[in-house]
Design an enzyme around this catalytic site. Structure first.
Site, PDB file in Angstrom:
ATOM      1  N   LEU A  84     -10.609   1.570  61.933  1.00 53.12           N
ATOM      2  CA  LEU A  84     -10.390   1.524  63.379  1.00 53.12           C
ATOM      3  C   LEU A  84      -9.168   0.685  63.691  1.00 53.12           C
ATOM      4  O   LEU A  84      -8.864  -0.261  62.960  1.00 53.12           O
ATOM      5  CB  LEU A  84     -11.593   0.872  64.057  1.00 53.12           C
ATOM      6  CG  LEU A  84     -12.919   1.615  63.935  1.00 53.12           C
ATOM      7  CD1 LEU A  84     -14.048   0.748  64.463  1.00 53.12           C
ATOM      8  CD2 LEU A  84     -12.853   2.921  64.718  1.00 53.12           C
ATOM      9  N   GLU A 113     -20.921  -0.502  70.594  1.00 52.34           N
ATOM     10  CA  GLU A 113     -21.753  -0.920  69.457  1.00 52.34           C
ATOM     11  C   GLU A 113     -21.265  -2.252  68.929  1.00 52.34           C
ATOM     12  O   GLU A 113     -20.090  -2.591  69.095  1.00 52.34           O
ATOM     13  CB  GLU A 113     -21.628   0.119  68.322  1.00 52.34           C
ATOM     14  CG  GLU A 113     -22.091   1.491  68.708  1.00 52.34           C
ATOM     15  CD  GLU A 113     -21.682   2.546  67.689  1.00 52.34           C
ATOM     16  OE1 GLU A 113     -21.268   2.175  66.574  1.00 52.34           O
ATOM     17  OE2 GLU A 113     -21.776   3.732  68.022  1.00 52.34           O
ATOM     18  N   LYS A 115     -19.973  -4.622  66.010  1.00 55.29           N
ATOM     19  CA  LYS A 115     -19.243  -4.388  64.756  1.00 55.29           C
ATOM     20  C   LYS A 115     -19.780  -5.385  63.733  1.00 55.29           C
ATOM     21  O   LYS A 115     -19.373  -6.548  63.711  1.00 55.29           O
ATOM     22  CB  LYS A 115     -17.738  -4.572  64.986  1.00 55.29           C
ATOM     23  CG  LYS A 115     -16.898  -4.175  63.793  1.00 55.29           C
ATOM     24  CD  LYS A 115     -15.435  -4.095  64.190  1.00 55.29           C
ATOM     25  CE  LYS A 115     -14.533  -3.656  63.059  1.00 55.29           C
ATOM     26  NZ  LYS A 115     -14.575  -4.476  61.886  1.00 55.29           N
ATOM     27  N   ASP A 117     -20.350  -7.231  60.289  1.00 61.46           N
ATOM     28  CA  ASP A 117     -19.345  -7.593  59.295  1.00 61.46           C
ATOM     29  C   ASP A 117     -19.952  -7.573  57.895  1.00 61.46           C
ATOM     30  O   ASP A 117     -20.441  -8.581  57.387  1.00 61.46           O
ATOM     31  CB  ASP A 117     -18.803  -8.991  59.629  1.00 61.46           C
ATOM     32  CG  ASP A 117     -17.471  -9.226  58.962  1.00 61.46           C
ATOM     33  OD1 ASP A 117     -16.904  -8.264  58.412  1.00 61.46           O
ATOM     34  OD2 ASP A 117     -16.997 -10.369  58.988  1.00 61.46           O
ATOM     35  N   TYR A 225     -22.924   6.056  62.511  1.00 60.12           N
ATOM     36  CA  TYR A 225     -22.318   7.369  62.736  1.00 60.12           C
ATOM     37  C   TYR A 225     -23.027   8.438  61.915  1.00 60.12           C
ATOM     38  O   TYR A 225     -23.482   8.170  60.799  1.00 60.12           O
ATOM     39  CB  TYR A 225     -20.829   7.344  62.363  1.00 60.12           C
ATOM     40  CG  TYR A 225     -20.041   8.377  63.141  1.00 60.12           C
ATOM     41  CD1 TYR A 225     -19.759   8.172  64.490  1.00 60.12           C
ATOM     42  CD2 TYR A 225     -19.610   9.555  62.551  1.00 60.12           C
ATOM     43  CE1 TYR A 225     -19.068   9.125  65.221  1.00 60.12           C
ATOM     44  CE2 TYR A 225     -18.920  10.512  63.277  1.00 60.12           C
ATOM     45  CZ  TYR A 225     -18.655  10.290  64.610  1.00 60.12           C
ATOM     46  OH  TYR A 225     -17.976  11.223  65.344  1.00 60.12           O
ATOM     47  N   LYS A 311     -11.944  -7.178  68.559  1.00 60.40           N
ATOM     48  CA  LYS A 311     -12.306  -8.243  67.615  1.00 60.40           C
ATOM     49  C   LYS A 311     -12.567  -9.553  68.350  1.00 60.40           C
ATOM     50  O   LYS A 311     -11.764  -9.957  69.205  1.00 60.40           O
ATOM     51  CB  LYS A 311     -11.166  -8.455  66.611  1.00 60.40           C
ATOM     52  CG  LYS A 311     -10.880  -7.222  65.761  1.00 60.40           C
ATOM     53  CD  LYS A 311     -11.823  -7.095  64.602  1.00 60.40           C
ATOM     54  CE  LYS A 311     -11.391  -7.999  63.497  1.00 60.40           C
ATOM     55  NZ  LYS A 311     -11.627  -7.546  62.183  1.00 60.40           N
ATOM     56  N   CYS A 405     -13.801 -49.613  48.930  1.00 61.37           N
ATOM     57  CA  CYS A 405     -14.837 -48.636  48.588  1.00 61.37           C
ATOM     58  C   CYS A 405     -16.122 -48.931  49.373  1.00 61.37           C
ATOM     59  O   CYS A 405     -16.603 -50.073  49.356  1.00 61.37           O
ATOM     60  CB  CYS A 405     -15.121 -48.693  47.086  1.00 61.37           C
ATOM     61  SG  CYS A 405     -16.479 -47.615  46.594  1.00 61.37           S
ATOM     62  N   CYS A 408     -18.902 -50.050  46.562  1.00 59.68           N
ATOM     63  CA  CYS A 408     -18.870 -51.241  45.718  1.00 59.68           C
ATOM     64  C   CYS A 408     -17.886 -52.295  46.242  1.00 59.68           C
ATOM     65  O   CYS A 408     -17.780 -53.381  45.667  1.00 59.68           O
ATOM     66  CB  CYS A 408     -18.523 -50.865  44.277  1.00 59.68           C
ATOM     67  SG  CYS A 408     -16.813 -50.359  44.074  1.00 59.68           S
ATOM     68  N   CYS A 423     -11.280 -45.183  44.405  1.00 59.96           N
ATOM     69  CA  CYS A 423     -11.882 -46.491  44.191  1.00 59.96           C
ATOM     70  C   CYS A 423     -11.446 -46.940  42.790  1.00 59.96           C
ATOM     71  O   CYS A 423     -11.509 -46.168  41.841  1.00 59.96           O
ATOM     72  CB  CYS A 423     -13.405 -46.382  44.254  1.00 59.96           C
ATOM     73  SG  CYS A 423     -14.224 -47.834  43.575  1.00 59.96           S
ATOM     74  N   CYS A 429     -18.619 -48.893  39.657  1.00 61.35           N
ATOM     75  CA  CYS A 429     -18.931 -48.339  40.988  1.00 61.35           C
ATOM     76  C   CYS A 429     -20.075 -47.322  40.839  1.00 61.35           C
ATOM     77  O   CYS A 429     -19.927 -46.307  40.143  1.00 61.35           O
ATOM     78  CB  CYS A 429     -17.679 -47.675  41.564  1.00 61.35           C
ATOM     79  SG  CYS A 429     -17.970 -46.937  43.179  1.00 61.35           S
TER      80      CYS A 429
HETATM   81  S1  IVH Z   1     -16.967   3.270  63.288  1.00 59.70           S
HETATM   82  C1  IVH Z   1     -14.008   6.378  62.609  1.00 59.70           C
HETATM   83  N1  IVH Z   1     -18.815   1.560  64.065  1.00 59.70           N
HETATM   84  O1  IVH Z   1     -15.688  -1.626  60.755  1.00 59.70           O
HETATM   85  C2  IVH Z   1     -15.183   5.486  62.656  1.00 59.70           C
HETATM   86  N2  IVH Z   1     -17.402   0.943  62.235  1.00 59.70           N
HETATM   87  O2  IVH Z   1     -12.436  -0.444  60.584  1.00 59.70           O
HETATM   88  C3  IVH Z   1     -14.994   4.299  61.833  1.00 59.70           C
HETATM   89  N3  IVH Z   1     -17.940  -1.245  61.269  1.00 59.70           N
HETATM   90  O3  IVH Z   1     -15.024  -0.458  57.733  1.00 59.70           O
HETATM   91  C4  IVH Z   1     -16.052   3.338  61.815  1.00 59.70           C
HETATM   92  N4  IVH Z   1     -19.629  -1.730  62.599  1.00 59.70           N
HETATM   93  O4  IVH Z   1     -17.486  -0.369  58.151  1.00 59.70           O
HETATM   94  C5  IVH Z   1     -17.799   1.789  63.191  1.00 59.70           C
HETATM   95  N5  IVH Z   1     -20.504   0.173  64.833  1.00 59.70           N
HETATM   96  C6  IVH Z   1     -19.499   0.418  63.978  1.00 59.70           C
HETATM   97  C7  IVH Z   1     -19.137  -0.517  62.977  1.00 59.70           C
HETATM   98  C8  IVH Z   1     -18.071  -0.221  62.122  1.00 59.70           C
HETATM   99  C9  IVH Z   1     -18.890  -2.139  61.578  1.00 59.70           C
HETATM  100  C10 IVH Z   1     -16.931  -1.421  60.187  1.00 59.70           C
HETATM  101  C11 IVH Z   1     -16.784  -0.192  59.324  1.00 59.70           C
HETATM  102  C12 IVH Z   1     -15.305  -0.078  59.051  1.00 59.70           C
HETATM  103  C13 IVH Z   1     -14.676  -1.050  59.988  1.00 59.70           C
HETATM  104  C14 IVH Z   1     -13.739  -0.321  60.933  1.00 59.70           C
END
Ligand code: IVH
Length: 666
Positions: A84, A113, A115, A117, A225, A311, A405, A408, A423, A429
């Protein structure tokens, strides 16, 4: 085809699947964990009695088998796994929204949604059965991680209800914060490199070769997805709801929005709320809901036009600096540590932050009572990033680095070119002595089990040990008199101490704790000088004749050997039977690696680093301690530092995996 005539087994499998669905997808268990375990146990027993009924998709198969495959097969994705494009402000989100509106020129909805990590995965189901799980790889080709993914409890091995004949789910494999902390604690105890964040830990875990270990790590997936030729709906949101009905885990926090204001509301809400989630998140993903509109918008070179990531800023918190403590390590280094007003940061309560050294503290210009920003930003130990000067009390005191120290009372010194204060009381010590004893008994040194930090402290405070020579005159009775040990554990400690007399010379040399003499240098010294007396008597120049020993190391060795107390310790250890001569059991098995220099880095799956070092040497190769142009091969494990990798690439050093290495010496 796996076909089972046993009605009881089939019914039990279905029942367990239903409970898994209630637990992992709906979050509404209807039976206790204990009852669930009983059902699982019963199924295991029945399957054992009826081997004809074996089915890789049975719920019992999640525990992982002991079989390890050596490599992951590469598989080409049916649909490429795109990434993305990122945005960092609401204004950029607005721009994206307006662009989409203009391109479509018709009403549209957006799905918001979280994201998560972790590491992305593609799950492929044929006829409702999980047939393949593939990593993102380079987006076109990924690794086949099916065996490992099978162990993840909320990945259905079989789909439920009216699932499509052939379907692919994309999602994220995650490691909950709690699990991440548990694993890192375990790794710390085993002296293994810590995972920097849950993302690395999840990615590292899913590539482990032993599914049984993967199964123990409590990974989790969240699907975001669905792909396929015959999807149930043109709405992405509806498809996710359908996926949920098939038993796939979908985040419960997705939202279908008709307007930009709702999207902004969602972002603002989760920017704060995400701190309370059990999983790491790094942003929000916005997707145009209609699949036909997604197709209309199409893709740019790397990412779809119909989706975008927002982000989050690295998580930071404002909290109060209460005081500064100073910790003294085994080498006498004094490290300042900030005590903070407890604050929640990325899922954990933070009370302390490292201040590294006097320079770091000086640069921050810290005053007691300051309000400070702390950040975790990828590392495990939080850092103070800056002081909020607007909140400083005019009469507050600036933090001054101590001159003596804290343990000591001896004066501290700073060596030229070093940031740390030390020290000077090397011999008396307490934390230095205790630290040296801890190092001495460590796994890579004398490997004496049962003597942890607390026990060493106890023995030291009771006056039973003053340095490591005293370990060899300890008796079971002395331990029992402390009222802390049962007879068995006291006996085991004494046995482990006795056993350590046979530890080879290079490890004893490392155990002595000479500053800058790590495992590799100790080994080089032992091989070169053969005997402790030769090292005691060696001049700086003689020591520096070993290519890897520079002036800093040589000076430290000469200083160590000119301290009468160190010589007394060495002589006493020699009298009690420790190995101070290089045994000639360095069997050379082959000359396959003759004239080749190696550096090892990272964590390995098949053998320990120790074993790889031995293999290199037994096949005529040489170990070097850092990457330089003299290095021919970098044996790279998991989680190795990016700077090492970069340096190796720059210098054209061959980077090889453990499999490649093993092939070299086969
Ligand atoms: S959509 C074209 N949805 O973020 C659709 N990605 O660069 C591409 N990720 O490596 C992904 N949560 O693993 C999507 N709700 C979410 C996500 C998500 C985490 C991660 C995904 C990808 C990176 C996107």
């Amino acid at each position: 085809m796996f076909y089972c005539m046993n009605q009881e087994i089939s019914k039990l499998r279905d029942l367990i699947r239903k409970h898994e669905y209630n637990y992992y997808v709906l979050n509404e268990p209807t039976i206790s964990d204990q009852e669930f375990d009983k059902l699982m146990y019963k199924l295991q027993q029945l399957e054992k009695e009826n081997p004809d009924c074996f089915d890789p998709n049975s719920p019992t198969q999640r525990v992982g088998s002991d079989l390890s495959n050596n490599n992951f097969e590469h598989i080409t994705h049916k649909y490429p796994m795109l990434s993305l494009s990122n945005t960092y402000s609401i204004a950029e989100v607005q721009e994206w929204y307006n662009r989409v509106a203009k391109l479509l020129n018709e009403p549209f909805q957006v799905v918001c949604e979280l994201k998560f990590d972790g590491t992305s995965v593609s799950l492929i189901y044929e006829d409702g059965k999980l047939t393949k799980a593939i990593t993102r790889g380079d987006g076109i080709v990924g690794d086949d991680i099916t065996n490992n993914v099978r162990t993840i409890k909320n990945v259905p091995l079989l789909l439920l209800n009216n699932y499509p004949e052939s379907v692919e789910f994309r999602g994220e494999i995650l490691l909950p914060w709690k699990e991440f902390d548990r694993i890192n604690k375990e790794r710390e105890e085993n002296e293994e490199t810590l995972f920097a964040n849950p993302r690395n830990a999840a990615a590292g875990t899913i590539k482990l070769l032993n599914p049984k270990i993967v199964a123990q790590r409590n990974l989790y997936t969240s699907i975001y997805y669905m792909l396929g030729d015959n999807l149930p709906s043109d709405s992405h949101y509806e498809n996710l709801m359908m996926a949920k009905s098939y038993g796939v885990n979908i985040s419960k926090d997705i939202k279908l929005c008709d307007e930009l204001s709702e999207i902004v509301q969602y972002i603002n809400y989760w920017d704060k709320e995400r701190k309370h989630l059990p999983y790491a998140t790094d942003g929000i993903v916005l997707k145009v809901n209609s699949i036909s509109q997604q197709n209309k918008l199409g893709l740019t070179a790397k990412s779809p036009r119909w989706a975008i990531a927002f982000k989050f800023q690295a998580e930071r918190e404002l909290t109060k600096l209460l005081s500064v403590d100073y910790q003294v390590g085994r080498t006498g280094v004094v490290t300042p540590v900030a005590n903070l007003s407890p604050v929640l940061l990325s899922g954990t309560i933070v009370k302390r932050a490292t201040l590294h050294n006097a320079d770091f503290m000086e640069n921050l210009d810290l005053h007691i009572g300051d309000m400070v920003y702390i950040e975790k930003g990828g590392e495990i130990i939080p850092k103070i990033i800056e002081v909020d000067l607007s909140k400083r009390d005019l009469f507050s005191n600036k933090v001054q680095f101590i001159s003596h120290c804290p343990e000591c009372g001896s004066p501290l010194i700073r060596y030229a070119g070093e940031a740390a204060y030390y020290c000077t009381n090397y011999n008396s010590c307490p934390p230095q002595i205790k630290g040296r004893i801890e190092h001495f008994v460590g796994r890579k040194a004398m490997n004496i089990d049962g003597l942890g930090t607390e026990t060493i402290s106890l023995l030291f405070d009771a006056g039973l040990i003053h340095d490591f020579t005293d370990l060899y005159s300890l008796t079971t009775k002395q331990l029992l008199d402390l009222d802390r040990f049962a007879e068995k554990s006291a006996n085991n400690i004494i046995k482990a101490i006795q056993k350590s007399r046979s530890i080879p010379f290079h490890k004893v040399l490392f155990a002595l704790g000479i500053r800058f003499v790590g495992e590799t240098t100790a080994k080089l010294l032992a091989t070169h000088f053969k005997d402790i007396d030769n090292i005691i008597n060696a001049s700086k120049e003689q020591l520096m004749a070993i290519p890897e020993v520079g002036e800093r190391i040589a000076t430290s060795i000469v200083e160590f050997m000119s301290d009468a107390n160190n010589i007394r310790i060495i002589n006493t250890l020699r009298e009690v039977g420790l190995q101070f001569k290089q045994e000639d059991d360095n069997k050379i098995l082959s000359s396959k690696l003759q004239n080749l220099n190696f550096v090892i880095s990272g964590v390995f799956n098949l053998h320990s680093r120790e074993e790889y070092k031995l293999m290199i040497e037994q096949n005529g190769g040489r170990m070097l301690s850092s990457v330089s142009s003299n290095v021919n091969y970098l044996l790279a494990g998991n989680n190795m530092g990016p700077s090492k990798l970069e340096k190796a690439n720059k210098l054209g050093v061959n980077i090889i995996s453990e499999d490649e290495f093993l092939k070299m010496i086969q």
